[in-house]
Write an enzyme that holds these catalytic residues in place. Structure first.
Site: not given
Ligand code: DGY
Length: 321
Positions: A157-159, A179, A237, A267, A285, A287
């Site tokens: 996807g985008r990421i 995809t 993810a 978590e 976490h 990201g």
């Molecule tokens: C999200 O946006 O789902 C990320 O995990 C937050 O950092």
């Protein structure tokens, strides 16, 4: 209190100011997550709930909020913490924050790929112990990315695509799981492989799928058994996409060379067996933790609340469960 906006955590200053300016009374949580009792208490009578990924927004919370509730605006692209079906049953809109955190998450992912491949965190820890050392031809060698190492992207996807663009710039070759989203001209070369083949052919596997019942423990004993013993696993993810017990076994038994993990099954608990493994890079976490990115995420969540409270459609509704 009826019809208030409940924001479970302190967001960025600009987002807090924008929420306060919306009009309805604002009930504000702290920097830390609310307890379950606080969540249920402060949701009662809310018209809008601004949640984060640490809040479990299930049927009980929706019922505690009651019939005034119109929107749950989750400050994350992932929304596995929200019972979307239960919200739909109650006529409550759920929104997330897609599109504004792709670059930040891809940057962090690439950092983790590099850290695991070139043993950056391990080298940092090594020097901090004060161990005597001298440069040597065999010292702390790792995976060369620029020699055409293969990156396997699970979830294109985008990421996933943003990670792939960065990886290509480092000289990596990109595989991805199939995809339905059409490729854009600037997406770059990619070869699609079903998951079992992608796992077997990749030097680095990076996870970018949402957490759903189908992807829970997608990376289990069987999946790890398909990976090369020299391979690395990167997860930015959701923790539960990986079976932690299976991952620990694979790492301890030398069936996988290393892992870089930004997310965890339970978590904020981090399994002590992962912490004990030198071949594992750990981040809390992070990201989307860029200043501008967090501001954009919070801002988008607030705009969704503003739209829905004004009787207009949300900007980024969640459509699936
Ligand atoms: C999200 O946006 O789902 C990320 O995990 C937050 O950092």
């Amino acid at each position: 209190m009826t019809g208030h906006v409940y924001v479970t955590r302190l967001l960025t200053d600009d987002a807090m100011a924008a929420l306060a300016a919306l009009g309805p009374p604002l009930v504000t949580g702290r920097e830390e997550p609310p307890s379950r009792a606080e969540l249920l208490r402060d949701a009662a009578g809310a018209a809008a709930l601004v949640s984060t990924l640490t809040d479990r927004v299930d049927a009980a919370v929706l019922d505690a909020a009651g019939p005034a509730l119109r929107i749950v605006a989750n400050v994350a692209v992932g929304y596995d913490n929200v019972d979307v079906a239960a919200a739909a049953e109650r006529g409550v809109v759920v929104t997330n924050t897609p599109g504004v955190l792709d670059g930040a998450t891809a940057d962090l992912t690439m950092g983790l790929v590099l850290a695991a491949a070139r043993r950056i965190a391990e080298g940092d820890r090594f020097l901090r112990t004060g161990t005597p050392w001298v440069w040597g031809p065999r010292m702390m060698t790792g995976l060369d990315l620029s020699a055409g190492a293969v990156l396997g992207v699970v979830g294109y996807g985008r990421i996933g695509r943003a990670v792939a663009r960065r990886a290509r710039a480092f000289g990596m070759t990109v595989l991805a799981t199939p995809t339905r989203t059409p490729l854009e001209p600037d997406d770059g070369p990619v070869t699609f492989r079903e998951l079992p083949d992608l796992l077997a052919e990749s030097d680095v596997v990076t996870l970018h799928c949402p957490l759903t019942p189908r992807t829970r423990h997608l990376v289990d004993d069987a999946a790890l058994a398909r990976m090369r013993p020299t391979a690395l696993l990167v997860n930015t993810a959701r923790g539960a996409v990986v079976d932690t017990d299976a991952l620990v076994r694979a790492l301890q038994e030398g069936r996988l060379a290393g892992a870089a993990l930004d997310v965890f099954e339970d978590e904020p608990h981090v399994d002590p067996r992962l912490r004990a493994l030198g071949s594992v890079v750990l981040t809390p976490h992070l990201g989307s933790a860029g200043d501008r990115t967090r501001s954009a995420m919070c801002g988008l969540a607030v705009r969704n609340v503003a739209e829905v409270l004004a009787g207009r459609p949300p900007l980024t509704p969640v459509t699936g469960g």
